[in-house]
Design an enzyme around this catalytic site. Sequence first.
Site, PDB file in Angstrom:
ATOM      1  N   TRP A 101     -31.035   9.242 -33.872  1.00 37.61           N
ATOM      2  CA  TRP A 101     -29.830   9.634 -33.136  1.00 37.61           C
ATOM      3  C   TRP A 101     -29.966  11.024 -32.548  1.00 37.61           C
ATOM      4  O   TRP A 101     -29.467  11.282 -31.454  1.00 37.61           O
ATOM      5  CB  TRP A 101     -28.574   9.481 -33.994  1.00 37.61           C
ATOM      6  CG  TRP A 101     -28.268   8.029 -34.213  1.00 37.61           C
ATOM      7  CD1 TRP A 101     -28.327   7.346 -35.387  1.00 37.61           C
ATOM      8  CD2 TRP A 101     -27.904   7.068 -33.198  1.00 37.61           C
ATOM      9  NE1 TRP A 101     -28.027   6.017 -35.169  1.00 37.61           N
ATOM     10  CE2 TRP A 101     -27.764   5.823 -33.845  1.00 37.61           C
ATOM     11  CE3 TRP A 101     -27.704   7.144 -31.812  1.00 37.61           C
ATOM     12  CZ2 TRP A 101     -27.407   4.655 -33.156  1.00 37.61           C
ATOM     13  CZ3 TRP A 101     -27.361   5.985 -31.126  1.00 37.61           C
ATOM     14  CH2 TRP A 101     -27.212   4.766 -31.792  1.00 37.61           C
ATOM     15  N   ASP A 171     -22.702  15.576 -34.283  1.00 36.46           N
ATOM     16  CA  ASP A 171     -22.476  14.135 -34.158  1.00 36.46           C
ATOM     17  C   ASP A 171     -22.201  13.619 -35.565  1.00 36.46           C
ATOM     18  O   ASP A 171     -23.104  13.534 -36.395  1.00 36.46           O
ATOM     19  CB  ASP A 171     -23.715  13.453 -33.556  1.00 36.46           C
ATOM     20  CG  ASP A 171     -23.565  11.929 -33.475  1.00 36.46           C
ATOM     21  OD1 ASP A 171     -22.537  11.395 -33.956  1.00 36.46           O
ATOM     22  OD2 ASP A 171     -24.478  11.277 -32.932  1.00 36.46           O
ATOM     23  N   LYS A 195     -17.923   3.173 -37.188  1.00 37.66           N
ATOM     24  CA  LYS A 195     -18.581   3.213 -38.493  1.00 37.66           C
ATOM     25  C   LYS A 195     -17.553   3.452 -39.597  1.00 37.66           C
ATOM     26  O   LYS A 195     -17.443   2.667 -40.507  1.00 37.66           O
ATOM     27  CB  LYS A 195     -19.645   4.314 -38.530  1.00 37.66           C
ATOM     28  CG  LYS A 195     -21.001   3.933 -37.976  1.00 37.66           C
ATOM     29  CD  LYS A 195     -21.080   3.892 -36.482  1.00 37.66           C
ATOM     30  CE  LYS A 195     -22.398   3.415 -35.938  1.00 37.66           C
ATOM     31  NZ  LYS A 195     -23.061   4.368 -35.055  1.00 37.66           N
TER      32      LYS A 195
HETATM   33  C1  LIG Z   1     -23.771   4.620 -33.948  1.00 40.15           C
HETATM   34  C2  LIG Z   1     -24.136   6.021 -33.646  1.00 40.15           C
HETATM   35  C3  LIG Z   1     -24.149   6.501 -32.331  1.00 40.15           C
HETATM   36  C4  LIG Z   1     -23.897   5.618 -31.132  1.00 40.15           C
HETATM   37  O1  LIG Z   1     -22.619   5.216 -30.996  1.00 40.15           O
HETATM   38  P1  LIG Z   1     -22.186   4.316 -29.733  1.00 40.15           P
HETATM   39  O2  LIG Z   1     -20.764   4.082 -29.990  1.00 40.15           O
HETATM   40  O3  LIG Z   1     -23.020   3.075 -29.770  1.00 40.15           O
HETATM   41  O4  LIG Z   1     -22.422   5.093 -28.507  1.00 40.15           O
HETATM   42  C5  LIG Z   1     -24.472   7.834 -32.135  1.00 40.15           C
HETATM   43  N1  LIG Z   1     -24.733   8.651 -33.161  1.00 40.15           N
HETATM   44  C6  LIG Z   1     -24.741   8.218 -34.440  1.00 40.15           C
HETATM   45  C7  LIG Z   1     -25.047   9.175 -35.535  1.00 40.15           C
HETATM   46  C8  LIG Z   1     -24.434   6.894 -34.713  1.00 40.15           C
HETATM   47  O5  LIG Z   1     -24.434   6.462 -35.982  1.00 40.15           O
END
Ligand SMILES: *Cc1c(COP(=O)(O)O)cnc(C)c1O
Length: 359
Positions: A101, A171, A195
């Site tokens: 990521w 993030d 998530k």
């Molecule tokens: C799932 C995830 C993303 C991507 O999210 P999207 O909604 O598919 O754009 C980005 N960063 C992390 C840490 C993630 O777990």
Amino acid sequence: MRIHNFSAGPAVLPEPVLRRAADEMLDWHGSGMSVMEMSHRGKEFIAIAEKAEADLRSLLAIPPAFKVLFLQGGAIGENAIVPMNLLGGRTSADYVNTGEWSKKSIKEAKKYGKVNVAATSEAANYTTIPARSTWNLDPGAAYVHICGNETIGGVEYPELPDVGGVPLVVDASSHILSRPIDWSRAGVVYGGAQKNIGPAGLTLVIVREDLLDRALPITPSAFHWKEQAEAESMLNTPPTYAIYIAGLVFEWLIGEGGVAAIERRNIAKAKLLYDFLDRSGFYTNPVAREFRSRMNVPFKLRDEKLDDAFLKGAKEHRMVQLKGHRSVGGMRASIYNAMPVDGVRALVDYMADFERRHG
Ligand SMILES: *Cc1c(COP(=O)(O)O)cnc(C)c1O
């Protein structure tokens, strides 16, 4: 009967939330409408959105100096939206690369400015986080970006790093609300909802107000944090139903005792699984202990030829989505807030039984 869903995302939601949403589907609180059918500017939906924000603020103890934005675009969208909103007047940003990521964030940011990779755990195959003392930070950088929890590699920061006066951007997609956030160290915290918060389609951006005047002129209005902050996230139509479900999840979390209580439960769940992995000679987890994720637990079987049998047996025991991400292989159990302790216990029991039969 519900299954144990170990998906990395979209992921398991609390059953009481789903029941409540089902009850309220056709007629929300006597309005005669589903939340999906409401105007985002009507008083019913405004009340839903305001309560969701207030509950989130209380759960995470978000200081008044931070704005909470409910946007669209997902975290990958935000990977581009972050540099657009923060590179104004500066030319480069610092990124710490701890896995898949982080790499995606870096790739997007490069489209808008210069990226300095201040530290990377690539040499350790992304199983650790480089010591803060080794980071090569640029005091003139627009911001420092980290991925708080690497969902694929299963690597998590035990605390936010101190990066001095440069704003830290996190993030937090896959661990937001699983633990408290140290706001004295954060400038921006963002994440997709699917998530640990609710359905896909909602992106949360929590941004310190003094960072709102740094956007590049090319920033689209729908993704312009300052314009969205001034419009209470309603410059465009926000993802209304996803905000409603997120609000129900926030209420559920408050009812469970808040973030401190859920964090204790997350620690216990992760301990159950990691202790089992550490006792076993059959399963392995590659991540340095102090950086093991409480949310995403990757593991491998000693013999990968058994992977298919393991997954098939898990499914027969009503446990699904345990296959690891294609980039790392093996297995991964995602055990977010909504995964009950019983789900983790069932997984460990199944793994022990599988080991007895095949070890
Ligand atoms: C799932 C995830 C993303 C991507 O999210 P999207 O909604 O598919 O754009 C980005 N960063 C992390 C840490 C993630 O777990």
